[in-house]
Every structure is written in C-alpha cells, then in structure tokens.
Design a protein around this motif. Structure first.
Motif, short mmCIF file in Angstrom:
data_model
loop_
_atom_site.label_atom_id
_atom_site.label_comp_id
_atom_site.label_asym_id
_atom_site.label_seq_id
_atom_site.Cartn_x
_atom_site.Cartn_y
_atom_site.Cartn_z
N ARG A 195 0.83 -1.20 0.00
CA ARG A 195 0.00 0.00 0.00
C ARG A 195 0.87 1.26 0.00
NH1 ARG A 195 -1.98 2.60 4.47
NH2 ARG A 195 -1.75 0.75 5.79
N HIS A 196 1.86 1.29 0.87
CA HIS A 196 2.72 2.46 0.94
C HIS A 196 3.65 2.55 -0.27
CE1 HIS A 196 1.66 4.07 4.89
NE2 HIS A 196 1.50 2.82 5.29
N LEU A 197 4.08 1.41 -0.77
CA LEU A 197 4.94 1.42 -1.95
C LEU A 197 4.21 2.03 -3.14
CD1 LEU A 197 7.65 0.45 -3.24
CD2 LEU A 197 6.46 -1.68 -3.84
N LEU A 198 2.97 1.62 -3.34
CA LEU A 198 2.18 2.17 -4.46
C LEU A 198 1.95 3.67 -4.29
CD1 LEU A 198 -0.38 -0.72 -4.91
CD2 LEU A 198 1.21 0.10 -6.65
N GLU A 199 1.71 4.10 -3.07
CA GLU A 199 1.51 5.53 -2.82
C GLU A 199 2.77 6.32 -3.16
OE1 GLU A 199 0.32 5.76 1.24
OE2 GLU A 199 -1.73 5.06 0.87
N GLN A 200 3.93 5.79 -2.76
CA GLN A 200 5.18 6.50 -3.04
C GLN A 200 5.56 6.42 -4.51
OE1 GLN A 200 6.78 8.55 -0.82
NE2 GLN A 200 4.84 8.11 0.22
N GLY A 201 5.24 5.29 -5.15
CA GLY A 201 5.52 5.16 -6.57
C GLY A 201 4.72 6.12 -7.42
N ALA A 202 3.58 6.58 -6.89
CA ALA A 202 2.73 7.51 -7.63
C ALA A 202 3.15 8.96 -7.45
CB ALA A 202 1.28 7.34 -7.18
N THR A 203 4.18 9.22 -6.64
CA THR A 203 4.60 10.60 -6.37
C THR A 203 5.66 11.09 -7.35
OG1 THR A 203 6.38 9.95 -4.86
CG2 THR A 203 4.17 10.25 -3.91
N GLY A 204 6.12 10.22 -8.24
CA GLY A 204 7.19 10.60 -9.16
C GLY A 204 8.55 10.07 -8.76
N ARG A 205 8.65 9.49 -7.56
CA ARG A 205 9.90 8.86 -7.15
C ARG A 205 10.17 7.62 -8.01
NH1 ARG A 205 9.53 8.04 -0.71
NH2 ARG A 205 11.65 7.23 -1.04
N THR A 206 11.45 7.26 -8.11
CA THR A 206 11.85 6.04 -8.80
C THR A 206 12.24 5.02 -7.74
OG1 THR A 206 12.72 7.37 -10.62
CG2 THR A 206 13.35 5.05 -10.56
N ILE A 207 11.57 3.87 -7.74
CA ILE A 207 11.81 2.84 -6.73
C ILE A 207 12.20 1.55 -7.43
CG2 ILE A 207 10.80 1.50 -4.84
CD1 ILE A 207 8.86 3.87 -4.40
N ILE A 208 13.33 0.99 -7.02
CA ILE A 208 13.82 -0.28 -7.57
C ILE A 208 13.96 -1.26 -6.43
CG2 ILE A 208 15.69 -1.44 -8.79
CD1 ILE A 208 16.38 1.22 -10.10
N MET A 209 13.39 -2.44 -6.59
CA MET A 209 13.54 -3.45 -5.54
C MET A 209 14.04 -4.76 -6.13
SD MET A 209 9.61 -4.31 -4.50
CE MET A 209 8.36 -4.76 -5.71
#
Length: 283
Positions: free
Chosen positions: A176-190
């Motif tokens: 839930r939090h990952l999707l919220e942060q991914g929608a802010t324009g940040r780039t997330i790699i896991m």
C-alpha cells in the motif's frame, strides 16, 4: 541519452569483479524516472552488487554508469538523493530502533517524518522503538529497512529483498505504501524473489542473467505481446519456456494469430508475471 528526459540510471559495459571472480560482466541498462521497477535474477547473479554500485557504495571495475546524471561512487551529490536499504544493510546492533530512525532522519535531506511515524504504526513497531536493532527479528529488520527507504523521500530508492520475513498483513502494508510512493514521481527499484506478487505493481522488470549481463528489461505493457498456450504437446515453435505436469503442458509464446495455434492448444492472455517467470527460467 535524451537531454529532455535523461534516464535516472544509465550504464554501459558495467563490470565488477571480486578478486578473480567476475560478477557483473557488461551491464547495459537505462531506467527512466518514476515508477516501480524490479531487479530480478537467480541467487548470486549480482543484484546486490549492482544496487551497491548504483547507490555509490561500490566502485565498478570497468564500464560507465551515471545515476541522476552523475558518476555515483562516493559522490555526495548523488548519495544524498539515493536511499539504499534492506534487511542486510547493517546498522550498529546496539542502537535502539528509535535511534536508527533518528539517524536516517539526519541522513536524508528529504526525510518525511509523518510517513515514518505512519509506517511504524502500521507495521506495529511502536512498542519496539526502545529495542536494540540487533535484537529485532529478521522481519522487524526488514520493516525497518522499508521505513527508512520509503520515508527517506529519496528520489531514487533501492530496496534489497524488502519482503524477507514479512507476514501477509505486513506485506499488504508494504504494498500500500509502496504504491503511494511510486505515484509521487519517485523512482523505486527493488530486488526481490517474490515475482508473482511484485509483478502486479511493477512498471518494468530488469532480469540479470547468469552471465552477469541484463538478459531482459520488460515493461508491464510488453505482456500484451505474449500468450500462455496450454495443451498436450512436447514442443511449440517459438515457445520461450515450458511448464509441464502429468496432464498438460503450458508454454509462453510470442502472441501469434490464434488461428496459427494448432487444434487442441488453448491460448490465454499472459500477464507480466508469466513473462517474467519464463525469462527467469531461461536466463
């Protein structure tokens, strides 16, 4: 590289060796800004090594890499904009969890304290804030890494095996939090082994092959180009990978006109998870 939209990560011929063992042997990679991306591959192919290079913590042996337009190694201008966390990222074992989070708040210029507090509450870690980091369970250390990574506010966030030790509830909290942060324009790699779950939320997946190079870089929309064919057959022309059972065989195949499939073969649309698992099988 486009000057208007340069990639967040640009690597060409990137290599890294440890003593006489080559781990990365020529990585070519571009990752666009924004979204959620996975770094996948079998154990030992160099996922953590590549993340460490991107984070500026490890110097490559050869090739070139730019992160946010700059060479990353030991470069504060890059490292202040990149967060690299995970269950195996070391913190002093005697530090209380509260002090780990305080140190992270001082480390990252974009730290988001309200998000850190919300994640701590959602993960149920509030009663453990006075516990020494070395006494936390593996799952609790994984949650700590997620809090640090997501609350860092870093425009490029690298999460190394964030799921390790998480139960179903806490995995849902993470998503839930990952999707919220991914929608802010940040780039997330896991980097993760949880392919089926991760595929539901990814924008792209990078697969490192056993040869130390990028075997595939797959976008979510690429799944539209494939079918899963099921039936009784030994081989299917153009198939990428097979799954066999006593009663049936399934194969991932590039999407042909349905009329081109032989009688008795049942086609169905592939999803990103099907495509990733097939390429992991052969990479």
């Amino acid at each position: 590289m486009s000057q208007l939209h340069p990639p967040v990560i640009h690597a060409r011929g990137l290599t890294r060796a440890f003593r006489k063992k080559e781990v990365l042997t020529g990585v070519d990679l571009d990752v666009a800004a924004g979204g959620i991306h996975a770094l996948l591959g079998r154990n030992g192919v160099g996922k953590s090594t590549l993340l460490s290079i991107i984070a500026g913590q490890l110097r490559p042996t050869g090739g070139e890499i730019e992160v946010l337009g700059l060479p990353p190694f030991d470069n504060a201008a890059v490292m202040d904009r990149v967060a690299y966390t995970g269950v195996d990222v070391a913190y002093p074992s005697s530090w209380k969890l509260r002090n780990v989070l305080r140190a992270a708040a001082m480390r990252y210029p974009g730290w988001q304290q309200p998000l850190a507090d919300e994640l701590t509450a959602d993960f149920g870690l509030a009663p453990d804030l006075e516990t020494a980091y070395g006494s936390l369970s593996r799952g609790q250390r994984a949650m700590t890494g997620i809090i640090v990574g997501l609350a860092s506010g870093a425009e490029l966030t690298l999460l190394d095996e964030p799921y390790v030790g998480l139960d179903t509830h806490n995995t849902d909290v993470f998503y839930r939090h990952l999707l919220e942060q991914g929608a802010t324009g940040r780039t997330i790699i896991m980097a993760t082994h949880h392919v089926v779950d991760a595929a539901k939320i990814l924008d792209t997946a990078v697969i490192l092959g056993r040869d130390g190079r990028v075997a595939q870089h797959i976008a979510a929309e690429d799944a539209d180009n494939y079918l899963v064919a099921a039936g009784s057959f030994e081989q299917l022309e153009g198939a990428i990978a097979y799954r066999r059972s006593p009663h049936s065989t399934k194969a991932l195949t590039p999407r042909p006109p349905e009329a081109a499939l032989a009688p008795g073969i049942r086609p169905s649309p592939a999803d990103l998870g099907d495509v990733i698992e097939a390429y992991l099988e052969v990479s």
